[in-house]
Scaffold this active site. Sequence first.
Site, PDB file in Angstrom:
ATOM      1  N   PHE A 157       0.866  -1.182   0.000  1.00 28.89           N
ATOM      2  CA  PHE A 157       0.000   0.000   0.000  1.00 28.89           C
ATOM      3  C   PHE A 157       0.902   1.231   0.000  1.00 28.89           C
ATOM      4  O   PHE A 157       1.676   1.444   0.926  1.00 28.89           O
ATOM      5  CB  PHE A 157      -0.929   0.045   1.211  1.00 28.89           C
ATOM      6  CG  PHE A 157      -1.805   1.269   1.223  1.00 28.89           C
ATOM      7  CD1 PHE A 157      -2.926   1.335   0.408  1.00 28.89           C
ATOM      8  CD2 PHE A 157      -1.504   2.375   2.018  1.00 28.89           C
ATOM      9  CE1 PHE A 157      -3.734   2.458   0.393  1.00 28.89           C
ATOM     10  CE2 PHE A 157      -2.296   3.498   2.005  1.00 28.89           C
ATOM     11  CZ  PHE A 157      -3.416   3.545   1.186  1.00 28.89           C
ATOM     12  N   ASP A 204       9.464   3.158   1.259  1.00 24.53           N
ATOM     13  CA  ASP A 204       8.266   3.871   1.714  1.00 24.53           C
ATOM     14  C   ASP A 204       8.179   3.768   3.235  1.00 24.53           C
ATOM     15  O   ASP A 204       7.701   2.778   3.780  1.00 24.53           O
ATOM     16  CB  ASP A 204       7.032   3.270   1.052  1.00 24.53           C
ATOM     17  CG  ASP A 204       5.739   3.959   1.472  1.00 24.53           C
ATOM     18  OD1 ASP A 204       5.769   4.807   2.392  1.00 24.53           O
ATOM     19  OD2 ASP A 204       4.696   3.655   0.876  1.00 24.53           O
ATOM     20  N   LYS A 230       2.839  10.834   7.971  1.00 22.26           N
ATOM     21  CA  LYS A 230       2.219  10.385   9.221  1.00 22.26           C
ATOM     22  C   LYS A 230       2.886  10.989  10.454  1.00 22.26           C
ATOM     23  O   LYS A 230       2.778  12.179  10.688  1.00 22.26           O
ATOM     24  CB  LYS A 230       2.150   8.864   9.262  1.00 22.26           C
ATOM     25  CG  LYS A 230       1.129   8.296   8.258  1.00 22.26           C
ATOM     26  CD  LYS A 230       0.777   6.878   8.534  1.00 22.26           C
ATOM     27  CE  LYS A 230      -0.231   6.336   7.542  1.00 22.26           C
ATOM     28  NZ  LYS A 230      -1.604   6.830   7.778  1.00 22.26           N
ATOM     29  N   THR A 259       1.551  23.870  -5.475  1.00 21.17           N
ATOM     30  CA  THR A 259       1.418  25.200  -4.879  1.00 21.17           C
ATOM     31  C   THR A 259       2.189  25.321  -3.577  1.00 21.17           C
ATOM     32  O   THR A 259       2.938  26.270  -3.365  1.00 21.17           O
ATOM     33  CB  THR A 259      -0.068  25.523  -4.624  1.00 21.17           C
ATOM     34  OG1 THR A 259      -0.762  25.516  -5.876  1.00 21.17           O
ATOM     35  CG2 THR A 259      -0.220  26.890  -3.973  1.00 21.17           C
TER      36      THR A 259
END
Length: 503
Positions: A219, A328, A359, A383
């Site tokens: 994931f 990751d 997180k 942005t």
Amino acid sequence: MAIFSRSGVRLGNLIKKTSRLCYVSQHTAVNAPQYVTAGCEEPTGPILRTSIPGPESQKLTQELDQIQNAGSVQFFVDYAKSQGNYITDVDGNVLLDLFTQIASIPIGYNHPNLLQVMSQPENLSTFINRPALAVFPPKDWVRHLKNALLSVAPPGMHQVQTMACGACSIEHGQKAMFITHQRKKRGGLPPTQEELTSCLYNKEPGCPDLTVLSFSGAFHGRTMGALGITHSKWIHKLDFPTPDWPMATFPKLKYPLHENERENMEIENRSLDEVRERIEEYNKRGRPVVGCCIEPIQAEGGDNFASPRFFQELQKICKENEVVLLMDEVQTGCGSTGKFWAHEHFDLPEAPDIVAFSKKMLTGGFYYKEDLRPKEAFRIFNTWVGDSSKVLLLEAVINTIKKYNLLDNVKETGQYLQNGLHEMEKKFPHCVSNVRGLGTFCSVDFPDAAFRDGVIMKLRNRGVHAGACGDRSMRFRPTLIFQKHHADIFFDAFEKTLQESSQ
């Protein structure tokens, strides 16, 4: 009222509704490690006033459902009243939180060190005026990057790019892979006019058919590029077009590990062979594998672990094939395994090429090696590219971790938690299996998803909030200030729940 640890040692008297995190065994209180205080106040234990979700939570959920799909809401929270390791819902229930906003609360709810950052006048403009960091960074931006993100950079990494969340960190990490691959393919020359034109129509050669290898059960996020390497649950992917990219099988180890060493090595070797085969297959098809993305511990996919040897061999394969290795660390980073980065447990010969985070780090982003740095501006861009206010908070988190030796706390408490889970596994062998973990990043398996979900609901109504992952696993994601006496509260509720569920 006094509480006792699982070893029978009497813990500090709990006579106030809130008190500092200093509930240590009386015979060690004088020489207690510094991290037991951590500067945070919290309730002394769970408080239950209603079933969960309570009437106010149910009412608010119904109101929300008139505006958007509220099917994922478990209960509404009173964040102003949540403290330390405890989350308070709108019905006044106080729960020991072992899931912590899907593993994203580092040092507890409403930690005074974070509240202090919010209250400092010199920080107000950063919170009010969210800067477009890649174009108009604030005057103190470099200093805060050095004090926060670069002060805890994975060994051997000195470049960092901030982002807003975990998924966009993965997404832009993939872009860094592709940019670097194509730059090397051009030999450092600028892109051709054909490339500049064709990319605007999603055509080659401007949009090359490059691929990223990932693993079953992975994931990596819910945006479209991240979904291309996500393989954990259908709910993430159904109805979305995703690229045909290579996937290898992530090792599914057998437990206990010490009884299955030979078989687990064979399982990992088969996975590594698949990696080699997929790279060769896609390269021959003219769809080169330029990146490999992997979690140090597969979290959403069911807390699946692999050995340090597996990751060492994987890095070797990537180096041999000029494949960028992206680690990751969105869920595993920021200390929950007992080291700041989970991949530090693997003794890799060198740093991964990219390390993504979010997180518990409060901001998203990724570290990367110098050769992955884009040459042109606006290639890795949006942005805000993150949020400078979150980096201010992260700086306070890191200072707290260092001041109170919280990584030592995670190691010690994590071992205590895992030992207790093994006791439960022995006492309830038909209910609990496959205890595993690093630090407090732990999990257990149950017979099936229905049993698991029932345990989680019963725990919640005993004042303990835990989370699910994979097909039948319950995961633990406590804060870095989680203590042994918190584990004892959980064990008491868990044992009662298992006794009830196994009857």
